[in-house]
Design a protein around this motif. Sequence first.
Motif, PDB file in Angstrom:
ATOM      1  N   SER A  26      36.763  42.133  37.974  1.00  0.00           N
ATOM      2  CA  SER A  26      36.515  40.944  38.364  1.00  0.00           C
ATOM      3  C   SER A  26      35.304  39.726  37.303  1.00  0.00           C
ATOM      4  CB  SER A  26      35.133  41.193  39.452  1.00  0.00           C
ATOM      5  OG  SER A  26      34.017  42.219  38.816  1.00  0.00           O
ATOM      6  N   CYS A  27      34.502  38.943  37.565  1.00  0.00           N
ATOM      7  CA  CYS A  27      34.386  38.208  36.384  1.00  0.00           C
ATOM      8  C   CYS A  27      32.953  37.971  36.188  1.00  0.00           C
ATOM      9  CB  CYS A  27      34.510  36.743  36.659  1.00  0.00           C
ATOM     10  SG  CYS A  27      33.030  35.189  35.573  1.00  0.00           S
ATOM     11  N   PRO A  28      31.999  38.852  35.087  1.00  0.00           N
ATOM     12  CA  PRO A  28      31.289  39.153  34.792  1.00  0.00           C
ATOM     13  C   PRO A  28      30.593  37.895  34.886  1.00  0.00           C
ATOM     14  CG  PRO A  28      32.238  39.784  32.638  1.00  0.00           C
ATOM     15  CD  PRO A  28      33.382  38.987  33.671  1.00  0.00           C
ATOM     16  N   ASN A  29      30.957  37.346  34.553  1.00  0.00           N
ATOM     17  CA  ASN A  29      29.791  35.223  34.740  1.00  0.00           C
ATOM     18  C   ASN A  29      29.473  35.591  35.987  1.00  0.00           C
ATOM     19  OD1 ASN A  29      27.992  33.290  33.669  1.00  0.00           O
ATOM     20  ND2 ASN A  29      29.659  32.273  34.273  1.00  0.00           N
ATOM     21  N   CYS A  30      30.570  34.902  37.230  1.00  0.00           N
ATOM     22  CA  CYS A  30      31.141  34.006  38.371  1.00  0.00           C
ATOM     23  C   CYS A  30      30.827  35.354  39.452  1.00  0.00           C
ATOM     24  CB  CYS A  30      31.357  32.878  38.718  1.00  0.00           C
ATOM     25  SG  CYS A  30      33.409  33.599  38.770  1.00  0.00           S
ATOM     26  N   GLY A  31      31.363  36.825  39.363  1.00  0.00           N
ATOM     27  CA  GLY A  31      31.790  37.883  40.172  1.00  0.00           C
ATOM     28  C   GLY A  31      32.827  37.864  41.017  1.00  0.00           C
ATOM     29  N   ILE A  32      33.984  36.708  40.663  1.00  0.00           N
ATOM     30  CA  ILE A  32      35.172  36.855  41.199  1.00  0.00           C
ATOM     31  C   ILE A  32      36.466  37.851  41.059  1.00  0.00           C
ATOM     32  CG2 ILE A  32      36.507  35.021  39.327  1.00  0.00           C
ATOM     33  CD1 ILE A  32      37.910  33.631  41.879  1.00  0.00           C
ATOM     34  N   ARG A  33      36.978  38.197  41.970  1.00  0.00           N
ATOM     35  CA  ARG A  33      37.889  39.312  41.302  1.00  0.00           C
ATOM     36  C   ARG A  33      39.401  39.103  41.009  1.00  0.00           C
ATOM     37  NH1 ARG A  33      35.047  41.867  47.021  1.00  0.00           N
ATOM     38  NH2 ARG A  33      34.071  43.191  46.177  1.00  0.00           N
ATOM     39  N   ASP A  79      40.348  32.411  29.600  1.00  0.00           N
ATOM     40  CA  ASP A  79      39.204  31.780  30.155  1.00  0.00           C
ATOM     41  C   ASP A  79      39.305  32.003  31.294  1.00  0.00           C
ATOM     42  OD1 ASP A  79      41.557  30.405  30.699  1.00  0.00           O
ATOM     43  OD2 ASP A  79      39.658  28.531  31.101  1.00  0.00           O
ATOM     44  N   CYS A  80      37.924  32.475  32.131  1.00  0.00           N
ATOM     45  CA  CYS A  80      38.463  32.842  34.296  1.00  0.00           C
ATOM     46  C   CYS A  80      38.028  31.391  34.585  1.00  0.00           C
ATOM     47  CB  CYS A  80      36.519  32.840  34.232  1.00  0.00           C
ATOM     48  SG  CYS A  80      36.295  32.814  36.259  1.00  0.00           S
ATOM     49  N   PRO A  81      38.994  31.657  34.959  1.00  0.00           N
ATOM     50  CA  PRO A  81      39.569  30.711  36.245  1.00  0.00           C
ATOM     51  C   PRO A  81      39.131  30.039  37.373  1.00  0.00           C
ATOM     52  CG  PRO A  81      40.674  32.495  36.574  1.00  0.00           C
ATOM     53  CD  PRO A  81      40.138  32.777  36.136  1.00  0.00           C
ATOM     54  N   ASP A  82      37.693  30.438  37.638  1.00  0.00           N
ATOM     55  CA  ASP A  82      37.240  30.385  38.415  1.00  0.00           C
ATOM     56  C   ASP A  82      35.940  29.472  38.059  1.00  0.00           C
ATOM     57  OD1 ASP A  82      36.829  29.919  41.220  1.00  0.00           O
ATOM     58  OD2 ASP A  82      34.651  30.680  41.041  1.00  0.00           O
ATOM     59  N   CYS A  83      34.779  29.708  37.113  1.00  0.00           N
ATOM     60  CA  CYS A  83      33.794  29.564  36.715  1.00  0.00           C
ATOM     61  C   CYS A  83      33.742  28.718  35.306  1.00  0.00           C
ATOM     62  CB  CYS A  83      32.679  30.270  36.727  1.00  0.00           C
ATOM     63  SG  CYS A  83      33.201  31.742  34.955  1.00  0.00           S
ATOM     64  N   LYS A  84      35.595  29.239  34.509  1.00  0.00           N
ATOM     65  CA  LYS A  84      36.144  28.171  33.100  1.00  0.00           C
ATOM     66  C   LYS A  84      34.980  28.908  31.376  1.00  0.00           C
ATOM     67  CE  LYS A  84      38.345  25.617  35.834  1.00  0.00           C
ATOM     68  NZ  LYS A  84      39.701  26.109  36.504  1.00  0.00           N
TER      69      LYS A  84
HETATM   70 ZN   LIG Z   1      34.355  33.408  36.226  1.00  0.00          ZN
END
Ligand SMILES: [Zn+2]
Length: 99
Positions: A58-65, A88-93
């Motif tokens: 998961s993303c350490p920043n926003c937690g999305i799996r 980059d994270c596709p959700d929080c960028k």
């Molecule tokens: Zn993220």
Amino acid sequence: MFSQSIIRSTGQFWKLLFSSIAMLAGSIVPMFPSVGMGWIPGTILAAAGLAFASYSISCPNCGIRWFWKAMSNLELQGWLVWMVSRPDCPDCKKDFREN
Ligand SMILES: [Zn+2]
């Protein structure tokens, strides 16, 4: 080779590797009866590997799996490429190359 990827730069590549080995072993080992692992334990091992990746990567920043999102939202042949090629994270960028 995956140095620019989110899976590598956030230190979660081992989780992908670990679950891949579990899924592969669960699918292949039961083909060899002498090893003593039947299809039911093999399937459980493979499912556990898949579940581990789905819940732990998961993303350490926003937690999305990421693994879960990749599996459920993208074309099957594209999900692995996406996870090992995006910086980059596709959700929080958030761009993890800066860490
Ligand atoms: Zn993220």
